[in-house]
Scaffold this active site. Structure first.
Site, PDB file in Angstrom:
ATOM      1  N   HIS A   1      79.724  39.944 -36.789  1.00  0.00           N
ATOM      2  CA  HIS A   1      78.967  40.250 -35.570  1.00  0.00           C
ATOM      3  C   HIS A   1      77.649  39.498 -35.516  1.00  0.00           C
ATOM      4  O   HIS A   1      77.158  39.019 -36.538  1.00  0.00           O
ATOM      5  CB  HIS A   1      78.684  41.763 -35.508  1.00  0.00           C
ATOM      6  CG  HIS A   1      77.687  42.219 -36.532  1.00  0.00           C
ATOM      7  ND1 HIS A   1      78.014  42.421 -37.857  1.00  0.00           N
ATOM      8  CD2 HIS A   1      76.366  42.511 -36.425  1.00  0.00           C
ATOM      9  CE1 HIS A   1      76.938  42.820 -38.524  1.00  0.00           C
ATOM     10  NE2 HIS A   1      75.926  42.880 -37.679  1.00  0.00           N
TER      11      HIS A   1
ATOM     12  N   HIS B   1      71.998  35.404 -35.749  1.00  0.00           N
ATOM     13  CA  HIS B   1      72.858  34.941 -36.836  1.00  0.00           C
ATOM     14  C   HIS B   1      74.059  35.855 -37.040  1.00  0.00           C
ATOM     15  O   HIS B   1      74.067  36.998 -36.599  1.00  0.00           O
ATOM     16  CB  HIS B   1      72.053  34.907 -38.139  1.00  0.00           C
ATOM     17  CG  HIS B   1      71.510  36.255 -38.502  1.00  0.00           C
ATOM     18  ND1 HIS B   1      70.346  36.741 -37.946  1.00  0.00           N
ATOM     19  CD2 HIS B   1      71.969  37.227 -39.326  1.00  0.00           C
ATOM     20  CE1 HIS B   1      70.121  37.960 -38.406  1.00  0.00           C
ATOM     21  NE2 HIS B   1      71.094  38.284 -39.245  1.00  0.00           N
TER      22      HIS B   1
END
Lengths: 171, 171
Positions: B115, B34
């Site tokens: 990220h 995720h």
């Protein structure tokens, strides 16, 4: 892609289920504790948008339902599975039917028995031992369910939520 | 309860991330791959409804965005983490800001660096070895993101999706 539809119950009930799943469920790390509304099925990604529109339509036409845990039970001898048996209310049966008919009809693995799995692929001795103890325990739990989730499976076997749907179109 | 908000990218990108996470990420089995939009935070369940209404409002006012993976990177020496660095588009920065201001402001662990984690809590030698190899690899991947998810954490540390939100109020 492989898809499925399920209800994730409250954190409280998921925590109870996980206390057993951790030891007895080979799929413990694949997906949180859940009540399956539509068995896993294969579908092309290109069909997803139309499928989701149908599911949204079903959710809008359905009502929140009471999820009541009746007792611990087992699918033995069909499979060495332990589960929490869930009361089949009219709203739950209705929702499950709508998600499995018409444009949403797909291959099905099992007849609908509302349940939350807490152990599977157990060896007979363990199943028999644990189930023997659980049969003596009473579990009293009920809660309202106002949503369900469409999930897809990754290559490692785990499931990711694609979308949640609110029952009765509430927001 | 502990909550967080994240984007689950496409199955393709999740599968790539998991090929590394399986070996290098201690939280591999806790949550699918995720991009975090809102760091984990504690909130009373009684505050959830109002919180969700605000989040819905943010989703409606936001636009789908392009998720582009730029390269592999590391947070070393702050933490021994490896990640896919994601381009900070205007839409992504805007969405992240809206989810962290006003009624949605909560304690934050880190400044926003978009990220997808692929390794964490690695020992130095392994981090250095794997990162050394990944720096030489080019990863070209971009996709459109049209949704994000609000999750809550169970007692065993895993995360369950509470609700998905469609960007731009599309349906």
């Amino acid at each position: 892609m492989r898809y499925g539809i399920a209800v994730f119950p409250s954190k409280k009930l998921q925590d109870i289920a996980n206390s057993y799943r951790k030891r007895y469920d080979t799929k413990y790390s694949m997906v949180p504790p859940h009540l399956t509304l539509k068995d896993p099925f294969d579908m092309k990604e290109s069909e997803l948008d139309d499928f989701v529109k149908e599911v949204r339509h079903v959710a809008e036409r359905s009502e929140p339902f009471k999820l009541e845990v009746l007792r611990y039970s087992s699918f033995y001898p069909v499979t060495n599975t332990l589960y929490m048996k869930i009361a089949e209310t009219e709203e739950l049966r209705d929702l499950q039917q709508k998600l499995n008919e018409g444009a949403l009809e797909r291959e099905r693995e099992h007849p609908f028995v509302p349940h939350i799995t807490i152990g599977q692929e157990m060896n007979y001795d363990e199943l028999s031992d644990v189930f023997g103890r659980l049969k003596l325990e009473s579990i009293q739990h009920e809660e309202m369910v106002d949503r369900f989730s469409l999930l897809y499976q990754l290559e490692n076997g785990t499931w990711t939520v694609h979308e949640t749907f609110l029952l009765g179109g509430r927001s």
